[in-house]
Design a protein around this motif. Structure first.
Motif, PDB file in Angstrom:
ATOM      1  N   ARG A  65      -6.981  67.915  -2.090  1.00 55.20           N
ATOM      2  CA  ARG A  65      -5.577  68.341  -2.251  1.00 55.20           C
ATOM      3  C   ARG A  65      -5.209  68.557  -3.726  1.00 55.20           C
ATOM      4  O   ARG A  65      -4.241  69.264  -4.038  1.00 55.20           O
ATOM      5  CB  ARG A  65      -4.670  67.277  -1.619  1.00 55.20           C
ATOM      6  CG  ARG A  65      -3.177  67.512  -1.762  1.00 55.20           C
ATOM      7  CD  ARG A  65      -2.726  68.799  -1.070  1.00 55.20           C
ATOM      8  NE  ARG A  65      -1.277  68.916  -1.110  1.00 55.20           N
ATOM      9  CZ  ARG A  65      -0.575  69.248  -2.197  1.00 55.20           C
ATOM     10  NH1 ARG A  65      -1.212  69.494  -3.334  1.00 55.20           N
ATOM     11  NH2 ARG A  65       0.740  69.336  -2.145  1.00 55.20           N
ATOM     12  N   LEU A  66      -5.971  67.973  -4.645  1.00 55.20           N
ATOM     13  CA  LEU A  66      -5.681  68.131  -6.069  1.00 55.20           C
ATOM     14  C   LEU A  66      -5.886  69.563  -6.540  1.00 55.20           C
ATOM     15  O   LEU A  66      -5.325  69.968  -7.563  1.00 55.20           O
ATOM     16  CB  LEU A  66      -6.569  67.197  -6.902  1.00 55.20           C
ATOM     17  CG  LEU A  66      -6.454  65.694  -6.628  1.00 55.20           C
ATOM     18  CD1 LEU A  66      -7.371  64.934  -7.572  1.00 55.20           C
ATOM     19  CD2 LEU A  66      -5.009  65.218  -6.768  1.00 55.20           C
ATOM     20  N   ALA A  67      -6.676  70.338  -5.791  1.00 55.61           N
ATOM     21  CA  ALA A  67      -7.037  71.683  -6.238  1.00 55.61           C
ATOM     22  C   ALA A  67      -5.835  72.605  -6.363  1.00 55.61           C
ATOM     23  O   ALA A  67      -5.863  73.566  -7.145  1.00 55.61           O
ATOM     24  CB  ALA A  67      -8.064  72.288  -5.287  1.00 55.61           C
ATOM     25  N   SER A  68      -4.758  72.339  -5.614  1.00 53.64           N
ATOM     26  CA  SER A  68      -3.591  73.219  -5.655  1.00 53.64           C
ATOM     27  C   SER A  68      -2.448  72.659  -6.495  1.00 53.64           C
ATOM     28  O   SER A  68      -1.438  73.328  -6.692  1.00 53.64           O
ATOM     29  CB  SER A  68      -3.073  73.468  -4.232  1.00 53.64           C
ATOM     30  OG  SER A  68      -2.578  72.255  -3.663  1.00 53.64           O
ATOM     31  N   ALA A  69      -2.587  71.450  -6.998  1.00 55.22           N
ATOM     32  CA  ALA A  69      -1.470  70.774  -7.647  1.00 55.22           C
ATOM     33  C   ALA A  69      -1.180  71.339  -9.030  1.00 55.22           C
ATOM     34  O   ALA A  69      -2.089  71.593  -9.819  1.00 55.22           O
ATOM     35  CB  ALA A  69      -1.753  69.279  -7.751  1.00 55.22           C
ATOM     36  N   ASP A  70       0.122  71.513  -9.311  1.00 55.62           N
ATOM     37  CA  ASP A  70       0.563  71.846 -10.666  1.00 55.62           C
ATOM     38  C   ASP A  70       0.642  70.590 -11.521  1.00 55.62           C
ATOM     39  O   ASP A  70       0.522  70.657 -12.743  1.00 55.62           O
ATOM     40  CB  ASP A  70       1.960  72.484 -10.647  1.00 55.62           C
ATOM     41  CG  ASP A  70       2.036  73.707  -9.768  1.00 55.62           C
ATOM     42  OD1 ASP A  70       1.138  74.564  -9.881  1.00 55.62           O
ATOM     43  OD2 ASP A  70       2.985  73.802  -8.971  1.00 55.62           O
ATOM     44  N   LEU A  71       0.884  69.455 -10.857  1.00 56.95           N
ATOM     45  CA  LEU A  71       1.020  68.177 -11.547  1.00 56.95           C
ATOM     46  C   LEU A  71       0.309  67.105 -10.745  1.00 56.95           C
ATOM     47  O   LEU A  71       0.499  66.997  -9.538  1.00 56.95           O
ATOM     48  CB  LEU A  71       2.509  67.804 -11.688  1.00 56.95           C
ATOM     49  CG  LEU A  71       2.814  66.408 -12.243  1.00 56.95           C
ATOM     50  CD1 LEU A  71       2.401  66.307 -13.704  1.00 56.95           C
ATOM     51  CD2 LEU A  71       4.295  66.090 -12.082  1.00 56.95           C
ATOM     52  N   ILE A  72      -0.520  66.311 -11.437  1.00 57.87           N
ATOM     53  CA  ILE A  72      -1.188  65.173 -10.814  1.00 57.87           C
ATOM     54  C   ILE A  72      -0.682  63.912 -11.495  1.00 57.87           C
ATOM     55  O   ILE A  72      -0.751  63.780 -12.719  1.00 57.87           O
ATOM     56  CB  ILE A  72      -2.717  65.271 -10.942  1.00 57.87           C
ATOM     57  CG1 ILE A  72      -3.217  66.541 -10.245  1.00 57.87           C
ATOM     58  CG2 ILE A  72      -3.400  64.035 -10.359  1.00 57.87           C
ATOM     59  CD1 ILE A  72      -4.681  66.834 -10.482  1.00 57.87           C
ATOM     60  N   CYS A  73      -0.157  62.981 -10.702  1.00 54.92           N
ATOM     61  CA  CYS A  73       0.457  61.764 -11.228  1.00 54.92           C
ATOM     62  C   CYS A  73      -0.465  60.569 -10.987  1.00 54.92           C
ATOM     63  O   CYS A  73      -0.985  60.398  -9.875  1.00 54.92           O
ATOM     64  CB  CYS A  73       1.801  61.522 -10.555  1.00 54.92           C
ATOM     65  SG  CYS A  73       3.004  62.849 -10.811  1.00 54.92           S
ATOM     66  N   ILE A  74      -0.610  59.745 -12.018  1.00 54.43           N
ATOM     67  CA  ILE A  74      -1.497  58.581 -11.941  1.00 54.43           C
ATOM     68  C   ILE A  74      -0.672  57.327 -12.198  1.00 54.43           C
ATOM     69  O   ILE A  74      -0.178  57.128 -13.299  1.00 54.43           O
ATOM     70  CB  ILE A  74      -2.642  58.672 -12.971  1.00 54.43           C
ATOM     71  CG1 ILE A  74      -3.443  59.964 -12.769  1.00 54.43           C
ATOM     72  CG2 ILE A  74      -3.557  57.466 -12.858  1.00 54.43           C
ATOM     73  CD1 ILE A  74      -3.112  61.059 -13.740  1.00 54.43           C
ATOM     74  N   PRO A  75      -0.501  56.461 -11.200  1.00 53.61           N
ATOM     75  CA  PRO A  75       0.302  55.246 -11.385  1.00 53.61           C
ATOM     76  C   PRO A  75      -0.493  54.152 -12.089  1.00 53.61           C
ATOM     77  O   PRO A  75      -1.704  54.269 -12.312  1.00 53.61           O
ATOM     78  CB  PRO A  75       0.623  54.844  -9.947  1.00 53.61           C
ATOM     79  CG  PRO A  75      -0.578  55.286  -9.178  1.00 53.61           C
ATOM     80  CD  PRO A  75      -1.020  56.578  -9.827  1.00 53.61           C
ATOM     81  N   ALA A  76       0.180  53.077 -12.428  1.00 50.24           N
ATOM     82  CA  ALA A  76      -0.494  51.890 -12.951  1.00 50.24           C
ATOM     83  C   ALA A  76      -1.396  51.310 -11.870  1.00 50.24           C
ATOM     84  O   ALA A  76      -1.110  51.409 -10.674  1.00 50.24           O
ATOM     85  CB  ALA A  76       0.531  50.859 -13.393  1.00 50.24           C
ATOM     86  N   TYR A  77      -2.493  50.694 -12.307  1.00 56.42           N
ATOM     87  CA  TYR A  77      -3.394  50.039 -11.357  1.00 56.42           C
ATOM     88  C   TYR A  77      -4.099  48.898 -12.081  1.00 56.42           C
ATOM     89  O   TYR A  77      -4.134  48.835 -13.319  1.00 56.42           O
ATOM     90  CB  TYR A  77      -4.409  51.033 -10.787  1.00 56.42           C
ATOM     91  CG  TYR A  77      -5.400  51.577 -11.793  1.00 56.42           C
ATOM     92  CD1 TYR A  77      -6.671  51.018 -11.940  1.00 56.42           C
ATOM     93  CD2 TYR A  77      -5.064  52.655 -12.609  1.00 56.42           C
ATOM     94  CE1 TYR A  77      -7.576  51.517 -12.860  1.00 56.42           C
ATOM     95  CE2 TYR A  77      -5.964  53.164 -13.532  1.00 56.42           C
ATOM     96  CZ  TYR A  77      -7.219  52.588 -13.658  1.00 56.42           C
ATOM     97  OH  TYR A  77      -8.108  53.078 -14.582  1.00 56.42           O
ATOM     98  N   ASP A  78      -4.644  47.980 -11.306  1.00 58.97           N
ATOM     99  CA  ASP A  78      -5.379  46.860 -11.878  1.00 58.97           C
ATOM    100  C   ASP A  78      -6.676  47.371 -12.496  1.00 58.97           C
ATOM    101  O   ASP A  78      -7.501  47.991 -11.803  1.00 58.97           O
ATOM    102  CB  ASP A  78      -5.687  45.819 -10.804  1.00 58.97           C
ATOM    103  CG  ASP A  78      -4.452  45.038 -10.396  1.00 58.97           C
ATOM    104  OD1 ASP A  78      -3.432  45.132 -11.109  1.00 58.97           O
ATOM    105  OD2 ASP A  78      -4.497  44.336  -9.370  1.00 58.97           O
ATOM    106  N   LEU A  79      -6.885  47.086 -13.765  1.00 62.26           N
ATOM    107  CA  LEU A  79      -8.011  47.668 -14.476  1.00 62.26           C
ATOM    108  C   LEU A  79      -9.357  47.144 -14.010  1.00 62.26           C
ATOM    109  O   LEU A  79     -10.385  47.784 -14.250  1.00 62.26           O
ATOM    110  CB  LEU A  79      -7.847  47.431 -15.981  1.00 62.26           C
ATOM    111  CG  LEU A  79      -6.658  48.148 -16.633  1.00 62.26           C
ATOM    112  CD1 LEU A  79      -6.577  47.804 -18.114  1.00 62.26           C
ATOM    113  CD2 LEU A  79      -6.766  49.658 -16.441  1.00 62.26           C
ATOM    114  N   HIS A  80      -9.370  45.997 -13.345  1.00 65.58           N
ATOM    115  CA  HIS A  80     -10.651  45.481 -12.866  1.00 65.58           C
ATOM    116  C   HIS A  80     -11.095  46.164 -11.575  1.00 65.58           C
ATOM    117  O   HIS A  80     -12.227  45.961 -11.121  1.00 65.58           O
ATOM    118  CB  HIS A  80     -10.568  43.969 -12.642  1.00 65.58           C
ATOM    119  CG  HIS A  80      -9.691  43.578 -11.501  1.00 65.58           C
ATOM    120  ND1 HIS A  80      -8.333  43.366 -11.643  1.00 65.58           N
ATOM    121  CD2 HIS A  80      -9.962  43.369 -10.186  1.00 65.58           C
ATOM    122  CE1 HIS A  80      -7.819  43.032 -10.476  1.00 65.58           C
ATOM    123  NE2 HIS A  80      -8.787  43.039  -9.573  1.00 65.58           N
ATOM    124  N   VAL A  81     -10.217  46.970 -10.970  1.00 65.79           N
ATOM    125  CA  VAL A  81     -10.562  47.679  -9.732  1.00 65.79           C
ATOM    126  C   VAL A  81     -11.188  49.021 -10.095  1.00 65.79           C
ATOM    127  O   VAL A  81     -10.553  49.857 -10.745  1.00 65.79           O
ATOM    128  CB  VAL A  81      -9.315  47.887  -8.854  1.00 65.79           C
ATOM    129  CG1 VAL A  81      -9.693  48.674  -7.592  1.00 65.79           C
ATOM    130  CG2 VAL A  81      -8.678  46.553  -8.488  1.00 65.79           C
TER     131      VAL A  81
END
Length: 319
Positions: A65-81
């Protein structure tokens, strides 16, 4: 034009930051004549993704689904994951074809792993800026900002700064009126400290009892007055030298630099929301003269008050 938004539902993602993206871009506000986005939650690990807070999020879309996106949003996440290895490849490919990427808090680390921070100014939550710089030495990490726009890579600081970051992009894409309207719907300020570069002139005080927060509030309420470091120090009941040292410790800048930032911010508000003459705006904000206002606008925003009003001011009403 921003139309298609994909939000990554990462393993170990933080619910608030994920929710910010859903709130800003995922709600149909067409009834208020506001933009409606083609919005999707995307997962690289199947349709059910464990969040940090003990629950799971189900998604309908995979990374294709990322192939058509104008904007991709990345939230905070636990860095050990650990996230899927091919996810960084997808992010690089998206930027190469012209998409934007926007991270909040530790989401910047994923952009770093994709090599998208190399040579760029960027930020993350102040607790993680040193670690981000250590892991990605080619990134130009800044800790005293709410967000940084190095189009097509936009990075926001922690938690609530995610709202600022998203509203900044909406303001950039759709104009001040749209950003302000969405902020009102969210019961959030349309923008906080800083200019178009959004330098954070007044960080939230990091101290509890004994902080300078009451003095900062007093300064903000008296921006039209002739405020000197000596006057601020007297209000804080400190010597000028002690006041200046404490001020830098809490805000990361000098009293006069911070004062100027607040005056520019107030001037922006008047230019956006009123049709007052520029002379009146200069006096209301403590600059005193149009020349002084122009000088600080040029230094901080790279534009003039008149040009700023033409770009961001409310359209004139008819009738």
């Amino acid at each position: 034009m921003l139309r298609d938004v994909a939000v990554l539902a990462l393993q170990g993602a933080h619910a608030f930051e994920l929710g910010v993206f859903c709130e800003v871009f995922g709600i149909d506000r067409g009834d208020d004549a506001l933009p409606v986005y083609d919005f999707a939650l995307v997962s690289g690990t199947g349709d059910s993704v464990p969040m940090r807070h003990g629950f799971e999020v189900r998604t309908r879309h995979g990374l294709e689904r990322l192939a058509s996106a104008d904007l991709i949003c990345i939230p905070a996440y636990d860095l050990h994951v650990r996230q899927p290895d091919h996810l960084t490849e997808e992010l690089r490919a998206a930027v190469e074809r012209g998409a934007r990427v926007l991270s909040i808090c530790t989401g910047a680390f994923l952009l770093g792993e994709a090599g998208l921070l190399d040579g760029r100014r960027c930020t993350t939550h102040w607790r993680y800026t040193d670690e981000l710089a250590r892991r990605h030495p080619r990134a130009r990490v800044e800790s005293d900002v709410l967000y940084i726009d190095e189009d097509p890579v936009i990075t926001g600081a922690g938690t609530a700064a995610g709202v600022d970051t998203c509203l900044h992009l909406i303001r950039k894409e759709h104009g001040s009126a749209v950003a302000n309207a969405i902020a009102r719907r969210m019961v959030a300020p349309p923008h906080r400290d800083g200019g178009q570069r959004q330098y954070r002139e007044r960080p939230l005080p990091r101290h509890g009892t004994g902080s300078l927060a009451p003095v900062l509030a007093w300064i903000e309420a008296n921006l039209d007055q002739d405020l000197t470091v000596e006057a601020m120090a007297r209000h804080a009941r400190l010597s000028p030298r002690t006041f200046a040292r404490r001020f830098r410790q809490e805000t990361g800048t000098t009293p006069l630099q911070w004062l100027t930032g607040q005056r520019v911010l107030l001037a922006r508000h008047h230019l956006e929301t009123t049709d007052e003459p520029i002379t009146a705006v200069a006096h209301r904000t403590g600059f005193g003269s149009i020349d002084t206002l122009r000088h600080h606008f040029a230094r901080r925003l790279g534009t003039t008050p008149q040009a700023y009003r033409r770009t961001f001011g409310a359209p004139p009403t008819s009738g």
